[in-house]
Design a protein around this motif. Structure first.
Motif, short mmCIF file in Angstrom:
data_model
loop_
_atom_site.label_atom_id
_atom_site.label_comp_id
_atom_site.label_asym_id
_atom_site.label_seq_id
_atom_site.Cartn_x
_atom_site.Cartn_y
_atom_site.Cartn_z
N ASN A 1 24.30 70.13 -3.50
CA ASN A 1 24.87 70.50 -4.80
C ASN A 1 23.90 70.37 -5.97
O ASN A 1 24.24 70.68 -7.10
N LEU A 2 22.69 69.92 -5.69
CA LEU A 2 21.69 69.70 -6.74
C LEU A 2 21.24 71.03 -7.32
O LEU A 2 20.77 71.92 -6.59
N LEU B 1 20.58 67.14 -0.61
CA LEU B 1 21.41 67.22 -1.81
C LEU B 1 21.82 68.67 -2.07
O LEU B 1 21.26 69.36 -2.93
N LEU C 1 18.01 58.40 -2.08
CA LEU C 1 19.09 59.19 -2.67
C LEU C 1 20.26 59.39 -1.71
O LEU C 1 21.13 60.23 -1.93
N PHE D 1 14.92 65.76 -1.85
CA PHE D 1 16.11 66.47 -2.29
C PHE D 1 16.73 67.34 -1.20
O PHE D 1 17.68 68.07 -1.44
N LEU E 1 24.38 60.65 -2.28
CA LEU E 1 24.61 61.36 -3.54
C LEU E 1 24.94 62.84 -3.29
O LEU E 1 24.33 63.75 -3.82
N THR E 2 25.96 63.07 -2.49
CA THR E 2 26.32 64.43 -2.06
C THR E 2 26.86 65.31 -3.18
O THR E 2 26.82 66.53 -3.07
N LYS E 3 27.35 64.72 -4.25
CA LYS E 3 27.89 65.50 -5.37
C LYS E 3 26.90 65.65 -6.53
O LYS E 3 27.22 66.26 -7.55
N LEU E 4 25.72 65.11 -6.36
CA LEU E 4 24.72 65.14 -7.43
C LEU E 4 24.33 66.58 -7.77
O LEU E 4 23.96 67.36 -6.90
N THR E 5 24.43 66.92 -9.06
CA THR E 5 24.05 68.26 -9.53
C THR E 5 22.80 68.22 -10.41
O THR E 5 22.13 69.22 -10.57
#
Length: 92
Positions: free
Chosen positions: A83-84, A81, A55, A78, A58-62
């Motif tokens: 912003n997840l 991440l 992953l 995760f 994927l720094t903007k993955l929510t």
């Protein structure tokens, strides 16, 4: 996914739906060029493990959908991440 990654021309892609593709593995850094991705759907595949290296970028993955796979191991997948907000791991 075989040892490949998405092309940098898709860097503005916000949503990616890979549901129902019989994906069993994801190569490290496969999504690294998808810097704007906010939603990733990998439901109904054959994934057994998810690792942080898969992953990367994927720094903007929510949202990530991983329902209906065979996941039995999440190796700090995760942790990077920030912003997840939603992880769907139902029916694994």
């Amino acid at each position: 996914m075989a040892a490949t990654s998405f092309d940098s021309t898709l860097s503005n892609l916000a949503e990616l739906d890979l549901n129902l593709n019989n994906i069993a593995t994801i190569a490290a850094s496969s999504f690294a060029n998808l810097a704007s991705l906010q939603e990733l759907r990998l439901n109904n595949n054959s994934l057994a493990t998810i690792a942080a290296t898969q992953l990367t970028g994927l720094t903007k993955l929510t949202y990530i959908g991983l329902a209906f796979n065979k996941i039995n191991k999440l190796s700090k997948a995760f942790s990077a991440l920030a912003n997840l907000h939603v992880i769907d791991l139902s029916y694994n």
